[in-house]
Design a protein around this motif. Structure first.
Motif, PDB file in Angstrom:
ATOM      1  N   GLU A 356       0.831  -1.212   0.000  1.00 36.20           N
ATOM      2  CA  GLU A 356       0.000   0.000   0.000  1.00 36.20           C
ATOM      3  C   GLU A 356       0.861   1.255   0.000  1.00 36.20           C
ATOM      4  OE1 GLU A 356      -3.352   0.252   2.614  1.00 36.20           O
ATOM      5  OE2 GLU A 356      -3.812  -1.887   2.372  1.00 36.20           O
ATOM      6  N   GLU A 357       1.864   1.281   0.871  1.00 40.00           N
ATOM      7  CA  GLU A 357       2.767   2.440   0.911  1.00 40.00           C
ATOM      8  C   GLU A 357       3.560   2.535  -0.388  1.00 40.00           C
ATOM      9  OE1 GLU A 357       6.235   4.452   3.760  1.00 40.00           O
ATOM     10  OE2 GLU A 357       5.522   2.430   4.201  1.00 40.00           O
ATOM     11  N   ALA A 358       3.998   1.377  -0.918  1.00 37.99           N
ATOM     12  CA  ALA A 358       4.752   1.353  -2.176  1.00 37.99           C
ATOM     13  C   ALA A 358       3.915   1.917  -3.317  1.00 37.99           C
ATOM     14  CB  ALA A 358       5.174  -0.079  -2.492  1.00 37.99           C
ATOM     15  N   ALA A 359       2.632   1.567  -3.344  1.00 36.51           N
ATOM     16  CA  ALA A 359       1.742   2.036  -4.415  1.00 36.51           C
ATOM     17  C   ALA A 359       1.576   3.551  -4.376  1.00 36.51           C
ATOM     18  CB  ALA A 359       0.381   1.346  -4.296  1.00 36.51           C
ATOM     19  N   ASP A 360       1.476   4.102  -3.176  1.00 37.91           N
ATOM     20  CA  ASP A 360       1.330   5.558  -3.020  1.00 37.91           C
ATOM     21  C   ASP A 360       2.554   6.277  -3.613  1.00 37.91           C
ATOM     22  OD1 ASP A 360       0.157   8.004  -2.009  1.00 37.91           O
ATOM     23  OD2 ASP A 360       1.662   7.943  -0.425  1.00 37.91           O
ATOM     24  N   TYR A 361       3.741   5.784  -3.283  1.00 37.25           N
ATOM     25  CA  TYR A 361       4.967   6.396  -3.811  1.00 37.25           C
ATOM     26  C   TYR A 361       5.093   6.173  -5.324  1.00 37.25           C
ATOM     27  CZ  TYR A 361       6.495   6.822   1.079  1.00 37.25           C
ATOM     28  OH  TYR A 361       6.599   7.151   2.414  1.00 37.25           O
ATOM     29  N   ALA A 362       4.717   4.982  -5.777  1.00 42.26           N
ATOM     30  CA  ALA A 362       4.818   4.662  -7.213  1.00 42.26           C
ATOM     31  C   ALA A 362       3.911   5.576  -8.035  1.00 42.26           C
ATOM     32  CB  ALA A 362       4.452   3.199  -7.444  1.00 42.26           C
ATOM     33  N   LYS A 363       2.731   5.869  -7.520  1.00 43.64           N
ATOM     34  CA  LYS A 363       1.786   6.739  -8.243  1.00 43.64           C
ATOM     35  C   LYS A 363       2.372   8.147  -8.395  1.00 43.64           C
ATOM     36  CE  LYS A 363      -2.357   7.871  -9.924  1.00 43.64           C
ATOM     37  NZ  LYS A 363      -2.168   9.291 -10.221  1.00 43.64           N
ATOM     38  N   LYS A 364       2.948   8.676  -7.304  1.00 44.19           N
ATOM     39  CA  LYS A 364       3.556  10.010  -7.361  1.00 44.19           C
ATOM     40  C   LYS A 364       4.738  10.026  -8.332  1.00 44.19           C
ATOM     41  CE  LYS A 364       2.273  11.258  -2.607  1.00 44.19           C
ATOM     42  NZ  LYS A 364       2.772  11.416  -1.227  1.00 44.19           N
ATOM     43  N   MET A 365       5.531   8.949  -8.307  1.00 50.44           N
ATOM     44  CA  MET A 365       6.676   8.850  -9.212  1.00 50.44           C
ATOM     45  C   MET A 365       6.216   8.858 -10.674  1.00 50.44           C
ATOM     46  SD  MET A 365       9.177   5.560  -9.709  1.00 50.44           S
ATOM     47  CE  MET A 365       7.838   4.646 -10.498  1.00 50.44           C
ATOM     48  N   VAL A 366       5.216   8.038 -10.999  1.00 46.21           N
ATOM     49  CA  VAL A 366       4.724   7.947 -12.380  1.00 46.21           C
ATOM     50  C   VAL A 366       4.123   9.270 -12.835  1.00 46.21           C
ATOM     51  CG1 VAL A 366       2.904   6.907 -13.795  1.00 46.21           C
ATOM     52  CG2 VAL A 366       4.430   5.448 -12.470  1.00 46.21           C
ATOM     53  N   ASP A 367       3.384   9.941 -11.951  1.00 49.92           N
ATOM     54  CA  ASP A 367       2.803  11.251 -12.300  1.00 49.92           C
ATOM     55  C   ASP A 367       3.906  12.231 -12.695  1.00 49.92           C
ATOM     56  OD1 ASP A 367       0.270  10.333 -11.827  1.00 49.92           O
ATOM     57  OD2 ASP A 367       0.069  11.250  -9.841  1.00 49.92           O
ATOM     58  N   GLY A 368       5.028  12.206 -11.959  1.00 54.67           N
ATOM     59  CA  GLY A 368       6.159  13.078 -12.291  1.00 54.67           C
ATOM     60  C   GLY A 368       6.826  12.665 -13.591  1.00 54.67           C
ATOM     61  N   TYR A 369       7.046  11.361 -13.758  1.00 52.94           N
ATOM     62  CA  TYR A 369       7.688  10.850 -14.983  1.00 52.94           C
ATOM     63  C   TYR A 369       6.902  11.235 -16.231  1.00 52.94           C
ATOM     64  CZ  TYR A 369      11.022   7.681 -12.599  1.00 52.94           C
ATOM     65  OH  TYR A 369      12.055   7.159 -11.859  1.00 52.94           O
ATOM     66  N   MET A 370       5.574  11.153 -16.135  1.00 56.94           N
ATOM     67  CA  MET A 370       4.724  11.424 -17.317  1.00 56.94           C
ATOM     68  C   MET A 370       4.889  12.866 -17.812  1.00 56.94           C
ATOM     69  SD  MET A 370       2.995   8.557 -17.985  1.00 56.94           S
ATOM     70  CE  MET A 370       1.467   8.886 -18.809  1.00 56.94           C
ATOM     71  N   LYS A 371       5.270  13.775 -16.906  1.00 54.85           N
ATOM     72  CA  LYS A 371       5.448  15.181 -17.300  1.00 54.85           C
ATOM     73  C   LYS A 371       6.836  15.446 -17.867  1.00 54.85           C
ATOM     74  CE  LYS A 371       2.242  16.718 -13.713  1.00 54.85           C
ATOM     75  NZ  LYS A 371       2.124  17.325 -12.368  1.00 54.85           N
ATOM     76  N   ILE A 372       7.773  14.511 -17.652  1.00 62.29           N
ATOM     77  CA  ILE A 372       9.162  14.730 -18.069  1.00 62.29           C
ATOM     78  C   ILE A 372       9.547  13.911 -19.288  1.00 62.29           C
ATOM     79  CG2 ILE A 372      11.571  14.400 -17.359  1.00 62.29           C
ATOM     80  CD1 ILE A 372      10.753  15.185 -14.532  1.00 62.29           C
ATOM     81  N   TYR A 373       9.280  12.618 -19.249  1.00 57.66           N
ATOM     82  CA  TYR A 373       9.721  11.721 -20.327  1.00 57.66           C
ATOM     83  C   TYR A 373       8.921  11.901 -21.617  1.00 57.66           C
ATOM     84  CZ  TYR A 373      12.841   8.613 -17.597  1.00 57.66           C
ATOM     85  OH  TYR A 373      13.872   8.073 -16.870  1.00 57.66           O
ATOM     86  N   HIS A 374       9.536  11.526 -22.726  1.00 63.03           N
ATOM     87  CA  HIS A 374       8.836  11.373 -24.006  1.00 63.03           C
ATOM     88  C   HIS A 374       7.710  10.362 -23.767  1.00 63.03           C
ATOM     89  CE1 HIS A 374       8.044  10.023 -28.097  1.00 63.03           C
ATOM     90  NE2 HIS A 374       8.810  10.982 -28.571  1.00 63.03           N
ATOM     91  N   PRO A 375       6.503  10.590 -24.328  1.00 62.44           N
ATOM     92  CA  PRO A 375       5.379   9.669 -24.056  1.00 62.44           C
ATOM     93  C   PRO A 375       5.657   8.228 -24.474  1.00 62.44           C
ATOM     94  CG  PRO A 375       4.820  11.266 -25.788  1.00 62.44           C
ATOM     95  CD  PRO A 375       6.074  11.740 -25.139  1.00 62.44           C
TER      96      PRO A 375
END
Length: 478
Positions: A356-375
Protein backbone atom coordinates in the motif's frame (compact mmCIF):
# COMPACT_ATOMS: atom_id res chain seq x y z
CA UNK A 1 19.53 -7.16 -41.72
CA UNK A 2 17.60 -8.20 -44.81
CA UNK A 3 18.04 -6.46 -48.16
CA UNK A 4 14.72 -4.66 -47.59
CA UNK A 5 15.86 -3.35 -44.21
CA UNK A 6 19.17 -2.13 -45.67
CA UNK A 7 17.30 -0.15 -48.32
CA UNK A 8 15.20 1.59 -45.65
CA UNK A 9 18.22 3.43 -44.17
CA UNK A 10 21.27 5.20 -45.56
CA UNK A 11 24.65 6.16 -44.07
CA UNK A 12 25.36 9.87 -44.52
CA UNK A 13 27.66 12.53 -43.11
CA UNK A 14 25.75 14.31 -40.34
CA UNK A 15 26.74 17.96 -39.91
CA UNK A 16 28.81 18.37 -36.75
CA UNK A 17 28.40 14.69 -35.79
CA UNK A 18 30.34 12.71 -38.37
CA UNK A 19 28.49 9.75 -39.80
CA UNK A 20 24.82 9.12 -39.15
CA UNK A 21 21.85 7.19 -40.49
CA UNK A 22 18.81 8.65 -42.17
CA UNK A 23 15.48 7.15 -43.17
CA UNK A 24 14.82 6.32 -46.81
CA UNK A 25 11.09 5.83 -46.26
CA UNK A 26 8.37 6.80 -43.78
CA UNK A 27 8.18 5.04 -40.41
CA UNK A 28 5.37 5.21 -37.85
CA UNK A 29 5.65 4.77 -34.05
CA UNK A 30 6.44 1.13 -33.24
CA UNK A 31 7.83 0.28 -36.69
CA UNK A 32 11.04 -1.78 -36.70
CA UNK A 33 13.51 0.19 -38.83
CA UNK A 34 16.02 -2.65 -38.76
CA UNK A 35 16.93 -5.69 -36.66
CA UNK A 36 20.62 -6.58 -36.38
CA UNK A 37 22.41 -9.64 -34.96
CA UNK A 38 25.60 -9.01 -33.01
CA UNK A 39 28.87 -8.89 -34.95
CA UNK A 40 30.30 -10.34 -31.72
CA UNK A 41 28.97 -10.53 -28.16
CA UNK A 42 29.89 -11.96 -24.74
CA UNK A 43 28.26 -12.49 -21.34
CA UNK A 44 29.48 -10.31 -18.44
CA UNK A 45 32.15 -11.89 -16.24
CA UNK A 46 29.86 -11.93 -13.18
CA UNK A 47 27.06 -13.83 -14.98
CA UNK A 48 28.87 -16.46 -17.08
CA UNK A 49 27.31 -19.35 -15.09
CA UNK A 50 23.70 -18.13 -15.13
CA UNK A 51 23.27 -16.64 -18.63
CA UNK A 52 23.32 -18.57 -21.92
CA UNK A 53 26.38 -17.59 -24.02
CA UNK A 54 24.30 -17.84 -27.23
CA UNK A 55 20.84 -16.35 -26.62
CA UNK A 56 21.68 -14.37 -23.41
CA UNK A 57 18.68 -15.73 -21.52
CA UNK A 58 18.93 -16.22 -17.77
CA UNK A 59 18.29 -19.85 -16.89
CA UNK A 60 18.38 -21.82 -13.63
CA UNK A 61 20.18 -24.80 -15.14
CA UNK A 62 22.63 -24.41 -17.99
CA UNK A 63 24.75 -26.97 -19.86
CA UNK A 64 28.48 -26.37 -19.53
CA UNK A 65 30.90 -26.75 -22.44
CA UNK A 66 32.67 -30.05 -21.81
CA UNK A 67 35.94 -28.78 -23.29
CA UNK A 68 36.70 -25.39 -21.71
CA UNK A 69 34.28 -25.77 -18.75
CA UNK A 70 33.60 -22.02 -19.11
CA UNK A 71 30.83 -21.40 -21.65
CA UNK A 72 27.25 -22.24 -20.61
CA UNK A 73 24.20 -22.88 -22.82
CA UNK A 74 20.44 -23.41 -22.51
CA UNK A 75 20.61 -26.70 -24.42
CA UNK A 76 22.34 -28.51 -27.29
CA UNK A 77 20.64 -26.22 -29.83
CA UNK A 78 22.24 -23.11 -28.32
CA UNK A 79 25.56 -24.95 -27.96
CA UNK A 80 25.60 -25.97 -31.64
CA UNK A 81 24.63 -22.44 -32.70
CA UNK A 82 27.56 -21.06 -30.68
CA UNK A 83 30.26 -23.36 -32.01
CA UNK A 84 31.45 -21.18 -34.91
CA UNK A 85 32.13 -18.29 -32.51
CA UNK A 86 33.19 -20.44 -29.56
CA UNK A 87 35.54 -22.91 -31.30
CA UNK A 88 38.68 -20.72 -31.19
CA UNK A 89 37.74 -19.26 -27.81
CA UNK A 90 37.27 -22.77 -26.35
CA UNK A 91 40.74 -23.87 -27.44
CA UNK A 92 42.38 -20.62 -26.26
CA UNK A 93 40.74 -20.80 -22.81
CA UNK A 94 41.97 -24.41 -22.36
CA UNK A 95 45.53 -23.42 -23.28
CA UNK A 96 45.45 -20.19 -21.24
CA UNK A 97 44.17 -22.05 -18.19
CA UNK A 98 41.30 -19.66 -17.48
CA UNK A 99 38.89 -17.33 -19.26
CA UNK A 100 40.00 -13.70 -19.58
CA UNK A 101 37.77 -10.68 -18.82
CA UNK A 102 34.74 -9.80 -20.92
CA UNK A 103 36.62 -7.03 -22.80
CA UNK A 104 39.40 -9.44 -23.82
CA UNK A 105 36.89 -12.13 -24.81
CA UNK A 106 34.90 -9.67 -26.93
CA UNK A 107 38.02 -8.32 -28.66
CA UNK A 108 39.16 -11.89 -29.38
CA UNK A 109 35.77 -12.83 -30.86
CA UNK A 110 35.88 -9.75 -33.10
CA UNK A 111 39.36 -10.63 -34.34
CA UNK A 112 38.58 -14.31 -34.90
CA UNK A 113 35.65 -13.18 -37.03
CA UNK A 114 37.96 -10.85 -38.99
CA UNK A 115 40.36 -13.79 -39.39
CA UNK A 116 37.50 -15.88 -40.87
CA UNK A 117 35.75 -13.25 -42.98
CA UNK A 118 38.19 -10.37 -43.47
CA UNK A 119 37.81 -6.82 -42.15
CA UNK A 120 35.62 -5.56 -45.00
CA UNK A 121 31.86 -5.17 -44.93
CA UNK A 122 30.07 -8.22 -43.49
CA UNK A 123 26.72 -9.31 -44.91
CA UNK A 124 24.01 -6.89 -43.82
CA UNK A 125 26.51 -4.36 -42.39
CA UNK A 126 26.54 -0.76 -43.60
CA UNK A 127 29.99 -0.12 -42.11
CA UNK A 128 33.05 -2.26 -41.34
CA UNK A 129 34.76 -2.70 -37.96
CA UNK A 130 37.76 -0.80 -39.41
CA UNK A 131 35.59 2.27 -40.02
CA UNK A 132 33.99 2.46 -36.56
CA UNK A 133 35.15 5.29 -34.31
CA UNK A 134 37.52 4.34 -31.47
CA UNK A 135 38.26 7.75 -29.81
CA UNK A 136 41.62 6.39 -28.58
CA UNK A 137 43.16 9.83 -29.24
CA UNK A 138 40.67 11.33 -26.76
CA UNK A 139 41.49 8.92 -23.93
CA UNK A 140 42.74 10.39 -20.66
CA UNK A 141 45.71 9.00 -18.72
CA UNK A 142 43.63 6.45 -16.76
CA UNK A 143 41.89 5.21 -19.90
CA UNK A 144 45.23 4.87 -21.68
CA UNK A 145 46.56 2.76 -18.77
CA UNK A 146 43.48 0.52 -18.94
CA UNK A 147 43.86 0.23 -22.72
CA UNK A 148 47.53 -0.76 -22.37
CA UNK A 149 46.62 -3.37 -19.72
CA UNK A 150 43.86 -4.78 -21.96
CA UNK A 151 46.22 -5.02 -24.96
CA UNK A 152 48.83 -6.85 -22.85
CA UNK A 153 46.22 -9.27 -21.47
CA UNK A 154 44.92 -9.84 -24.99
CA UNK A 155 48.40 -10.68 -26.31
CA UNK A 156 48.87 -13.22 -23.50
CA UNK A 157 45.52 -14.86 -24.39
CA UNK A 158 45.71 -14.67 -28.20
CA UNK A 159 47.00 -17.98 -29.68
CA UNK A 160 50.24 -17.84 -31.70
CA UNK A 161 48.68 -19.94 -34.50
CA UNK A 162 45.87 -17.38 -35.07
CA UNK A 163 46.28 -14.38 -37.39
CA UNK A 164 48.54 -11.82 -35.74
CA UNK A 165 47.40 -8.19 -35.56
CA UNK A 166 49.47 -5.06 -34.95
CA UNK A 167 49.32 -3.15 -31.66
CA UNK A 168 47.60 -0.20 -33.34
CA UNK A 169 44.81 -2.40 -34.72
CA UNK A 170 44.32 -4.20 -31.39
CA UNK A 171 44.06 -0.76 -29.69
CA UNK A 172 41.51 0.26 -32.33
CA UNK A 173 39.32 -2.76 -31.52
CA UNK A 174 39.45 -2.03 -27.77
CA UNK A 175 38.60 1.62 -28.49
CA UNK A 176 35.60 0.49 -30.57
CA UNK A 177 34.43 -1.73 -27.67
CA UNK A 178 34.85 1.13 -25.17
CA UNK A 179 32.85 3.64 -27.23
CA UNK A 180 30.40 1.41 -29.10
CA UNK A 181 29.76 -1.66 -26.93
CA UNK A 182 25.99 -2.17 -26.70
CA UNK A 183 24.46 -3.48 -23.46
CA UNK A 184 22.58 -6.76 -23.91
CA UNK A 185 19.69 -7.44 -21.56
CA UNK A 186 18.11 -10.67 -20.37
CA UNK A 187 14.98 -12.04 -22.05
CA UNK A 188 12.69 -9.76 -20.05
CA UNK A 189 14.78 -6.63 -20.53
CA UNK A 190 15.27 -6.12 -16.79
CA UNK A 191 18.97 -6.84 -16.25
CA UNK A 192 22.12 -6.07 -18.24
CA UNK A 193 23.79 -9.44 -18.92
CA UNK A 194 26.38 -8.85 -21.64
CA UNK A 195 27.96 -6.59 -24.22
CA UNK A 196 28.10 -6.77 -28.01
CA UNK A 197 29.16 -4.85 -31.10
CA UNK A 198 26.45 -3.95 -33.64
CA UNK A 199 28.06 -1.97 -36.51
CA UNK A 200 24.82 -0.55 -37.96
CA UNK A 201 23.58 0.63 -34.57
CA UNK A 202 26.94 2.38 -34.04
CA UNK A 203 26.03 4.74 -36.90
CA UNK A 204 22.92 6.07 -35.13
CA UNK A 205 23.70 9.42 -33.49
CA UNK A 206 22.54 10.69 -30.11
CA UNK A 207 19.67 13.04 -29.30
CA UNK A 208 18.33 13.59 -25.79
CA UNK A 209 14.78 13.55 -27.27
CA UNK A 210 15.26 10.87 -29.95
CA UNK A 211 12.94 9.57 -32.65
CA UNK A 212 14.05 5.93 -32.13
CA UNK A 213 14.77 3.46 -29.36
CA UNK A 214 16.84 0.28 -29.24
CA UNK A 215 15.62 -2.99 -27.72
CA UNK A 216 17.38 -6.35 -27.46
CA UNK A 217 14.81 -8.93 -28.55
CA UNK A 218 15.25 -12.63 -29.34
CA UNK A 219 19.00 -12.42 -29.94
CA UNK A 220 18.92 -9.26 -32.10
CA UNK A 221 18.78 -5.55 -31.43
CA UNK A 222 15.80 -3.75 -32.96
CA UNK A 223 15.86 -0.07 -33.87
CA UNK A 224 12.24 1.01 -33.41
CA UNK A 225 10.55 4.30 -34.31
CA UNK A 226 9.14 6.32 -31.38
CA UNK A 227 7.42 8.95 -33.50
CA UNK A 228 6.58 9.51 -37.15
CA UNK A 229 9.78 9.63 -39.23
CA UNK A 230 9.75 11.04 -42.75
CA UNK A 231 12.11 10.08 -45.61
CA UNK A 232 15.38 12.02 -45.21
CA UNK A 233 15.03 12.47 -41.42
CA UNK A 234 18.11 11.60 -39.38
CA UNK A 235 17.58 8.64 -37.04
CA UNK A 236 18.56 9.21 -33.42
CA UNK A 237 18.66 7.36 -30.10
CA UNK A 238 19.52 8.58 -26.59
CA UNK A 239 22.82 7.30 -25.20
CA UNK A 240 21.85 8.39 -21.66
CA UNK A 241 18.74 8.49 -19.50
CA UNK A 242 16.80 11.73 -20.07
CA UNK A 243 16.01 12.05 -16.35
CA UNK A 244 18.77 14.57 -15.65
CA UNK A 245 19.20 18.29 -16.30
CA UNK A 246 20.82 19.23 -19.63
CA UNK A 247 24.14 20.27 -18.06
CA UNK A 248 24.55 16.88 -16.34
CA UNK A 249 23.58 14.96 -19.49
CA UNK A 250 26.13 16.94 -21.49
CA UNK A 251 28.86 16.24 -18.92
CA UNK A 252 28.06 12.52 -19.02
CA UNK A 253 28.08 12.44 -22.83
CA UNK A 254 31.37 14.34 -23.00
CA UNK A 255 33.01 12.04 -20.46
CA UNK A 256 31.77 8.76 -21.96
CA UNK A 257 31.41 9.51 -25.67
CA UNK A 258 33.68 12.54 -26.23
CA UNK A 259 31.21 14.93 -27.87
CA UNK A 260 29.31 18.08 -26.91
CA UNK A 261 25.58 17.47 -27.19
CA UNK A 262 23.95 20.18 -29.31
CA UNK A 263 20.41 18.74 -29.38
CA UNK A 264 17.44 21.08 -29.04
CA UNK A 265 16.68 19.96 -25.48
CA UNK A 266 20.23 20.69 -24.31
CA UNK A 267 20.61 24.00 -26.18
CA UNK A 268 17.29 25.36 -24.88
CA UNK A 269 17.46 23.50 -21.53
CA UNK A 270 13.97 22.16 -22.22
CA UNK A 271 12.36 20.55 -19.13
CA UNK A 272 15.23 21.62 -16.83
CA UNK A 273 12.73 23.82 -14.99
CA UNK A 274 10.50 20.79 -14.33
CA UNK A 275 13.42 18.67 -13.13
CA UNK A 276 14.50 21.38 -10.66
CA UNK A 277 10.95 22.46 -9.70
CA UNK A 278 10.20 23.76 -6.21
CA UNK A 279 6.89 24.21 -4.42
CA UNK A 280 4.98 27.26 -5.60
CA UNK A 281 2.44 29.40 -3.75
CA UNK A 282 2.41 31.77 -0.79
CA UNK A 283 4.85 29.67 1.25
CA UNK A 284 7.39 29.26 -1.57
CA UNK A 285 10.66 28.04 0.01
CA UNK A 286 13.74 30.25 0.01
CA UNK A 287 16.72 29.52 -2.26
CA UNK A 288 18.75 28.60 0.85
CA UNK A 289 16.13 26.06 1.97
CA UNK A 290 16.02 24.49 -1.51
CA UNK A 291 19.83 24.23 -1.56
CA UNK A 292 19.84 22.52 1.86
CA UNK A 293 17.15 19.99 0.85
CA UNK A 294 18.88 19.17 -2.45
CA UNK A 295 22.18 18.59 -0.63
CA UNK A 296 20.40 16.44 1.97
CA UNK A 297 18.85 14.44 -0.91
CA UNK A 298 22.25 13.88 -2.55
CA UNK A 299 23.79 12.76 0.75
CA UNK A 300 20.84 10.43 1.41
CA UNK A 301 21.11 8.85 -2.05
CA UNK A 302 24.77 8.02 -1.34
CA UNK A 303 23.86 6.43 2.00
CA UNK A 304 20.99 4.53 0.36
CA UNK A 305 23.32 3.07 -2.28
CA UNK A 306 25.63 1.71 0.43
CA UNK A 307 22.70 0.24 2.38
CA UNK A 308 21.28 -1.42 -0.76
CA UNK A 309 24.63 -3.05 -1.55
CA UNK A 310 24.60 -4.53 1.97
CA UNK A 311 20.95 -5.61 1.62
CA UNK A 312 19.77 -3.38 4.51
CA UNK A 313 16.36 -2.73 2.97
CA UNK A 314 14.52 -1.68 6.13
CA UNK A 315 17.25 0.91 6.68
CA UNK A 316 16.72 2.10 3.08
CA UNK A 317 12.99 2.55 3.73
CA UNK A 318 13.72 4.52 6.89
CA UNK A 319 16.10 6.87 5.01
CA UNK A 320 13.59 7.31 2.15
CA UNK A 321 10.79 8.27 4.54
CA UNK A 322 13.02 10.75 6.35
CA UNK A 323 14.16 12.29 3.06
CA UNK A 324 10.62 12.53 1.64
CA UNK A 325 9.50 14.30 4.82
CA UNK A 326 12.09 17.01 4.11
CA UNK A 327 11.51 17.09 0.33
CA UNK A 328 7.73 17.24 0.05
CA UNK A 329 7.21 20.77 1.54
CA UNK A 330 10.08 22.15 -0.60
CA UNK A 331 10.52 20.32 -3.92
CA UNK A 332 8.01 20.26 -6.80
CA UNK A 333 6.38 16.98 -7.87
CA UNK A 334 8.65 16.71 -10.95
CA UNK A 335 11.92 17.46 -9.14
CA UNK A 336 14.43 14.72 -10.02
CA UNK A 337 15.69 14.35 -6.43
CA UNK A 338 12.15 13.73 -5.20
CA UNK A 339 11.49 11.30 -8.08
CA UNK A 340 14.68 9.33 -7.36
CA UNK A 341 13.73 8.81 -3.72
CA UNK A 342 10.13 7.90 -4.69
CA UNK A 343 11.46 5.33 -7.18
CA UNK A 344 13.75 3.67 -4.61
CA UNK A 345 11.08 3.73 -1.89
CA UNK A 346 8.41 2.13 -4.10
CA UNK A 347 10.80 -0.57 -5.36
CA UNK A 348 12.16 -1.54 -1.94
CA UNK A 349 8.76 -1.43 -0.21
CA UNK A 350 7.34 -3.70 -2.95
CA UNK A 351 10.15 -6.17 -2.33
CA UNK A 352 9.34 -6.07 1.41
CA UNK A 353 5.64 -6.65 0.46
CA UNK A 354 4.53 -3.33 2.00
CA UNK A 355 2.40 -2.76 -1.06
CA UNK A 356 0.00 0.00 0.00
CA UNK A 357 2.77 2.44 0.91
CA UNK A 358 4.75 1.35 -2.18
CA UNK A 359 1.74 2.04 -4.41
CA UNK A 360 1.33 5.56 -3.02
CA UNK A 361 4.97 6.40 -3.81
CA UNK A 362 4.82 4.66 -7.21
CA UNK A 363 1.79 6.74 -8.24
CA UNK A 364 3.56 10.01 -7.36
CA UNK A 365 6.68 8.85 -9.21
CA UNK A 366 4.72 7.95 -12.38
CA UNK A 367 2.80 11.25 -12.30
CA UNK A 368 6.16 13.08 -12.29
CA UNK A 369 7.69 10.85 -14.98
CA UNK A 370 4.72 11.42 -17.32
CA UNK A 371 5.45 15.18 -17.30
CA UNK A 372 9.16 14.73 -18.07
CA UNK A 373 9.72 11.72 -20.33
CA UNK A 374 8.84 11.37 -24.01
CA UNK A 375 5.38 9.67 -24.06
CA UNK A 376 6.93 6.69 -25.88
CA UNK A 377 9.95 6.08 -23.66
CA UNK A 378 11.00 2.53 -22.72
CA UNK A 379 12.06 3.48 -19.18
CA UNK A 380 8.75 5.29 -18.64
CA UNK A 381 6.87 2.19 -19.85
CA UNK A 382 8.79 -0.08 -17.48
CA UNK A 383 8.22 2.29 -14.54
CA UNK A 384 4.47 2.46 -15.25
CA UNK A 385 4.35 -1.33 -15.51
CA UNK A 386 6.05 -1.76 -12.12
CA UNK A 387 3.66 0.79 -10.60
CA UNK A 388 0.68 -1.13 -12.05
CA UNK A 389 1.88 -4.44 -10.59
CA UNK A 390 2.47 -2.76 -7.21
CA UNK A 391 -1.09 -1.38 -7.22
CA UNK A 392 -2.45 -4.83 -8.07
CA UNK A 393 -0.54 -6.36 -5.14
CA UNK A 394 -1.98 -3.62 -2.91
CA UNK A 395 -5.52 -4.66 -3.96
CA UNK A 396 -6.06 -1.38 -5.84
CA UNK A 397 -7.49 -3.06 -8.93
CA UNK A 398 -8.88 0.01 -10.73
CA UNK A 399 -5.63 2.01 -10.54
CA UNK A 400 -3.57 -1.14 -11.16
CA UNK A 401 -5.46 -2.06 -14.34
CA UNK A 402 -5.26 1.53 -15.62
CA UNK A 403 -1.50 1.68 -15.14
CA UNK A 404 -0.97 -1.76 -16.72
CA UNK A 405 -3.00 -0.68 -19.79
CA UNK A 406 -0.96 2.53 -20.02
CA UNK A 407 2.31 0.58 -19.77
CA UNK A 408 1.13 -1.91 -22.41
CA UNK A 409 0.40 0.91 -24.87
CA UNK A 410 3.93 2.31 -24.40
CA UNK A 411 5.71 -1.07 -24.58
CA UNK A 412 3.86 -2.05 -27.77
CA UNK A 413 5.77 0.82 -29.40
CA UNK A 414 9.11 0.60 -27.57
CA UNK A 415 9.42 -3.21 -27.31
CA UNK A 416 6.88 -4.54 -29.82
CA UNK A 417 4.26 -7.30 -29.40
CA UNK A 418 6.76 -10.19 -29.70
CA UNK A 419 9.03 -9.09 -26.82
CA UNK A 420 8.72 -11.35 -23.72
CA UNK A 421 8.00 -8.41 -21.39
CA UNK A 422 5.15 -7.20 -23.66
CA UNK A 423 3.71 -10.72 -23.73
CA UNK A 424 3.87 -10.86 -19.93
CA UNK A 425 2.15 -7.50 -19.74
CA UNK A 426 -0.63 -8.63 -22.11
CA UNK A 427 -1.36 -11.56 -19.77
CA UNK A 428 -1.48 -9.12 -16.81
CA UNK A 429 -3.74 -6.76 -18.75
CA UNK A 430 -6.25 -9.53 -19.53
CA UNK A 431 -6.17 -10.80 -15.93
CA UNK A 432 -6.66 -7.37 -14.34
CA UNK A 433 -9.45 -6.55 -16.82
CA UNK A 434 -11.28 -9.71 -15.73
CA UNK A 435 -10.71 -8.87 -12.05
CA UNK A 436 -11.89 -5.31 -12.60
CA UNK A 437 -15.19 -6.53 -14.10
CA UNK A 438 -15.66 -8.79 -11.06
CA UNK A 439 -14.84 -5.86 -8.73
CA UNK A 440 -17.37 -3.58 -10.47
CA UNK A 441 -20.10 -6.24 -10.24
CA UNK A 442 -19.61 -7.07 -6.57
CA UNK A 443 -16.84 -5.36 -4.62
CA UNK A 444 -17.41 -7.44 -1.46
CA UNK A 445 -17.25 -10.76 -3.31
CA UNK A 446 -14.16 -9.64 -5.26
CA UNK A 447 -12.17 -9.04 -2.05
CA UNK A 448 -13.43 -12.31 -0.52
CA UNK A 449 -12.31 -14.29 -3.58
CA UNK A 450 -9.00 -12.42 -3.70
CA UNK A 451 -8.35 -13.13 -0.03
CA UNK A 452 -9.09 -16.84 -0.53
CA UNK A 453 -6.88 -17.02 -3.61
CA UNK A 454 -3.95 -15.35 -1.83
CA UNK A 455 -4.27 -17.77 1.12
CA UNK A 456 -3.98 -20.77 -1.18
CA UNK A 457 -1.20 -19.32 -3.24
CA UNK A 458 1.88 -17.46 -2.07
CA UNK A 459 2.08 -13.85 -3.15
CA UNK A 460 4.65 -13.58 -5.89
CA UNK A 461 7.70 -12.01 -4.24
CA UNK A 462 8.89 -8.95 -6.08
CA UNK A 463 12.45 -9.18 -7.48
CA UNK A 464 15.20 -8.09 -5.12
CA UNK A 465 15.95 -4.39 -5.58
CA UNK A 466 18.97 -3.66 -7.74
CA UNK A 467 21.31 -0.68 -7.74
CA UNK A 468 21.03 -0.66 -11.53
CA UNK A 469 18.27 1.16 -13.33
CA UNK A 470 17.01 -0.38 -16.57
CA UNK A 471 19.91 -1.42 -18.76
CA UNK A 472 21.49 1.57 -20.49
CA UNK A 473 21.99 1.76 -24.22
CA UNK A 474 25.76 1.62 -24.60
CA UNK A 475 28.03 -0.31 -22.27
CA UNK A 476 30.83 1.86 -20.90
CA UNK A 477 33.66 0.22 -18.98
CA UNK A 478 33.89 2.04 -15.63
Amino acid sequence: MTIGEMESVEVFTSEGKGRGLKAQKEFLPGDVIFAEPAYAAVVFDSLTHVVCHTCFKRQERLHRCGQCKFAHYCDRTCQRAAWLNHKNECSAIKKHGKAPTENIRLAARIMWKIEREGSGLSEGCLVSIDDLQNHVDNFGEEEKKELHADVQSFLEFWPPQSQQFGMQYISHVFGVISCNGFTLSDQRGLQAVGVGIFPNLCQVNHDCWPNCTVIFNNGKIELRALSKISPGDELSVSYVDFLNVSEERRKQLKKQYYFDCACEHCKKQIKDDLMLAVKQGESKPSAETVKEVVQFSKDTLEKINKARIEGLYHEVVKMCRECLKKQEPVLGDTNIYLLRILSIASEVLSYLQMFEEAADYAKKMVDGYMKIYHPNNAQLGMAVMRAGVTHWHAGLIEAGHGLICKAYAILLITHGPSHPITKDLEVMRVQTEMELRMFQQNEFMYYKMREAALKNQKIQVMPEPSNETSPGLFHKKE
